[in-house]
Design an enzyme around this catalytic site. Structure first.
Site, PDB file in Angstrom:
ATOM      1  N   GLY A  71       0.817  -1.209   0.000  1.00 55.35           N
ATOM      2  CA  GLY A  71       0.000   0.000   0.000  1.00 55.35           C
ATOM      3  C   GLY A  71       0.853   1.263   0.000  1.00 55.35           C
ATOM      4  O   GLY A  71       0.537   2.231  -0.687  1.00 55.35           O
ATOM      5  N   SER A 199      -3.295  -3.537  -0.601  1.00 58.96           N
ATOM      6  CA  SER A 199      -2.168  -4.226   0.022  1.00 58.96           C
ATOM      7  C   SER A 199      -2.596  -5.659   0.328  1.00 58.96           C
ATOM      8  O   SER A 199      -3.675  -5.878   0.882  1.00 58.96           O
ATOM      9  CB  SER A 199      -1.811  -3.489   1.309  1.00 58.96           C
ATOM     10  N   ALA A 200      -1.734  -6.626  -0.013  1.00 58.80           N
ATOM     11  CA  ALA A 200      -2.121  -8.042   0.115  1.00 58.80           C
ATOM     12  C   ALA A 200      -2.186  -8.507   1.567  1.00 58.80           C
ATOM     13  O   ALA A 200      -3.021  -9.348   1.922  1.00 58.80           O
ATOM     14  CB  ALA A 200      -1.124  -8.913  -0.663  1.00 58.80           C
ATOM     15  N   HIS A 201      -1.310  -7.961   2.424  1.00 57.03           N
ATOM     16  CA  HIS A 201      -1.225  -8.541   3.775  1.00 57.03           C
ATOM     17  C   HIS A 201      -2.407  -8.193   4.670  1.00 57.03           C
ATOM     18  O   HIS A 201      -2.566  -8.776   5.740  1.00 57.03           O
ATOM     19  CB  HIS A 201       0.107  -8.182   4.444  1.00 57.03           C
ATOM     20  N   THR A 237      12.124  -6.489 -11.318  1.00 57.83           N
ATOM     21  CA  THR A 237      11.627  -7.843 -11.553  1.00 57.83           C
ATOM     22  C   THR A 237      10.436  -8.119 -10.640  1.00 57.83           C
ATOM     23  O   THR A 237      10.497  -7.880  -9.436  1.00 57.83           O
ATOM     24  CB  THR A 237      12.748  -8.876 -11.302  1.00 57.83           C
ATOM     25  N   CYS A 319       0.875   1.586  12.259  1.00 49.28           N
ATOM     26  CA  CYS A 319       2.024   1.975  11.443  1.00 49.28           C
ATOM     27  C   CYS A 319       2.845   3.062  12.135  1.00 49.28           C
ATOM     28  O   CYS A 319       4.015   3.198  11.862  1.00 49.28           O
ATOM     29  CB  CYS A 319       1.581   2.469  10.074  1.00 49.28           C
TER      30      CYS A 319
HETATM   31  C1  LIG Z   1      -5.221   2.826   4.836  1.00 52.34           C
HETATM   32  C2  LIG Z   1      -3.836   2.304   4.653  1.00 52.34           C
HETATM   33  N1  LIG Z   1      -3.127   2.677   3.571  1.00 52.34           N
HETATM   34  C3  LIG Z   1      -1.881   2.223   3.357  1.00 52.34           C
HETATM   35  C4  LIG Z   1      -1.266   1.364   4.227  1.00 52.34           C
HETATM   36  C5  LIG Z   1       0.127   0.878   3.951  1.00 52.34           C
HETATM   37  O1  LIG Z   1       0.086  -0.423   3.437  1.00 52.34           O
HETATM   38  P1  LIG Z   1       1.395  -1.347   3.476  1.00 52.34           P
HETATM   39  O2  LIG Z   1       1.528  -1.844   4.871  1.00 52.34           O
HETATM   40  O3  LIG Z   1       1.084  -2.447   2.515  1.00 52.34           O
HETATM   41  O4  LIG Z   1       2.530  -0.526   3.024  1.00 52.34           O
HETATM   42  C6  LIG Z   1      -1.951   0.949   5.380  1.00 52.34           C
HETATM   43  C7  LIG Z   1      -1.314   0.068   6.383  1.00 52.34           C
HETATM   44  O5  LIG Z   1      -1.701  -0.006   7.528  1.00 52.34           O
HETATM   45  C8  LIG Z   1      -3.284   1.424   5.584  1.00 52.34           C
HETATM   46  O6  LIG Z   1      -3.989   1.047   6.661  1.00 52.34           O
END
Ligand SMILES: Cc1ncc(COP(=O)(O)O)c(C=O)c1O
Length: 378
Positions: A71, A199-201, A237, A319
């Site tokens: 993301g 975002s995949a995770h 890649t 985060c």
């Molecule tokens: C709304 C939002 N955007 C972007 C991200 C970032 O994604 P990534 O962890 O894949 O970098 C997050 C991660 O918590 C998110 O909650």
């Protein structure tokens, strides 16, 4: 000690079928997808299959899917890509965006001096108003950014209306759908945005894998320069196993029953600790998310105490935890600093049930009683 993982908005444990899909690709399609020989073709096929899966899931053209490292990269790709394409311009964004948008815009505006931005606040329930977003647009506005669902409060934003209004004004619209995927019906057929990030995770896929959907094929400057992969939009890649893992995770989570658990949790918590204040509770939210504060208790302290009892929860945005900043989302909603500092986020997984909810309430009550006792002595 029994452990409870209640931080699904930070990341969702990787699903077993995702691991299997990735192992299979790693073993059988180890080539570089850009190589012309059989090994390269095998890898290319797997990458194309993954892209097709995303495209059919989102009901879009496969050519609009660009695989990224997550993301954060997808978000940066749009901000920097749009800004680098023009000497000047203006961006409208919401105050509750993820730092991968908020900080990207802030920092790039200090580098691209012709660019400015306007940050729009949500109402006290954490929801952005379409009129506020559009009234912030100027003659020079080139991009509007609004997330689909907030990572902290779970509040769902009016992305369909904003995208449509942007279209009418001929302004690019970017939707961060990272928290919406897996929890809401993410049908891009209905969403008239130019860019959508994933975002995949967050859905049980691998960490470090994401996608940017460039729905209308709008060309932007490329962030990664090199071999011209992903049709020149993202050199490097490709992570073929990661893309296959992302595809394998699509549509696997079912949060349908989680909303009852979340609502029961909130009802039980307010009964046990009547001073609890919930955030975004009056808005429409993703089914698994509850954010609240228990006045008098620091969010980080609460988090650590809960951790000692086996509960993995988040304070503010996962985060940005580690930084002792109050939640920017709650601040933007007008919450006083003491509340923004003492917030805790529970994000349930699909397996949440009443037992988890009861254990959580009783742990919170225990921590509150313990901490209150300590502050009384101090
Ligand atoms: C709304 C939002 N955007 C972007 C991200 C970032 O994604 P990534 O962890 O894949 O970098 C997050 C991660 O918590 C998110 O909650």
């Amino acid at each position: 000690m029994k452990q409870f993982y209640l931080d699904y908005n930070a990341t969702c444990p990787q699903l077993p079928e995702v691991t299997l899909a990735m192992q299979e690709v790693t073993k059988t399609a180890f080539g570089n997808p850009s190589s012309l020989h059989w090994a390269g073709r095998n890898a290319r096929r797997k990458l194309d299959d993954a892209r097709e899966s995303l495209a059919s899931f989102f009901k879009i053209e496969s050519g609009s899917v660009v695989f990224t490292s997550g993301g954060t990269e997808s978000n940066n790709m749009v901000i920097q890509g749009v800004m680098a394409g023009s000497n000047d311009g203006h961006i409208v964004l919401s105050a509750i965006e993820h730092p991968a948008i908020l900080q990207a815009v802030e920092q790039w505006c200090t580098r691209f001096l012709g660019w400015t931005y306007t940050v729009v606040k949500p109402n006290k329930d954490g929801c952005l108003c379409v009129e506020d977003m559009m009234n912030a647009c100027q003659e020079s506005t080139k991009l509007v950014c609004l997330m689909w669902a907030n990572n902290e409060t779970g509040v769902i934003q009016p992305v369909f209306e904003v995208a449509q209004a942007c279209r009418e004004k001929n302004i690019l619209c970017f939707v961060d759908a990272v928290q919406a995927l897996g929890k809401l019906d993410v049908n891009l057929d209905q969403l008239d945005a130019d860019f959508v990030s994933f975002s995949a995770h967050k859905i049980g896929g691998p960490r470090g894998v994401g996608a940017l959907v460039m729905k209308r094929g709008t060309a932007i400057e490329s962030l990664m320069i090199g071999g011209g992969q992903e049709r020149g939009r993202r050199s490097g890649t490709e992570n073929v196993a990661g893309a296959a893992g992302f595809a394998a995770a699509l549509g696997k989570l079912d949060y349908a029953n989680v909303v009852q658990v979340r609502d029961a949790f909130e009802a039980k918590l307010i009964k046990a600790i009547p001073s609890t204040a919930f955030f975004g509770q009056r808005g429409e939210r993703t089914p698994n998310t509850s954010m609240f504060c228990i006045p008098g208790l620091e969010g980080e302290t609460l988090l650590m105490q809960m951790d000692l009892m086996g509960f993995a929860v988040a304070s503010g945005s996962a985060c940005s935890s580690g930084k002792r900043e109050p939640s920017h989302v709650l601040r933007a909603m007008g919450a006083p600093d003491f509340q923004a500092r003492s917030s805790l986020r529970i994000s349930f997984g699909v397996d949440a049930n009443e037992q988890v909810c009861d254990a959580l309430v009783s742990a919170l009550l225990k921590v509150k009683t313990r901490l209150k006792g300590m502050s009384g002595r101090g």
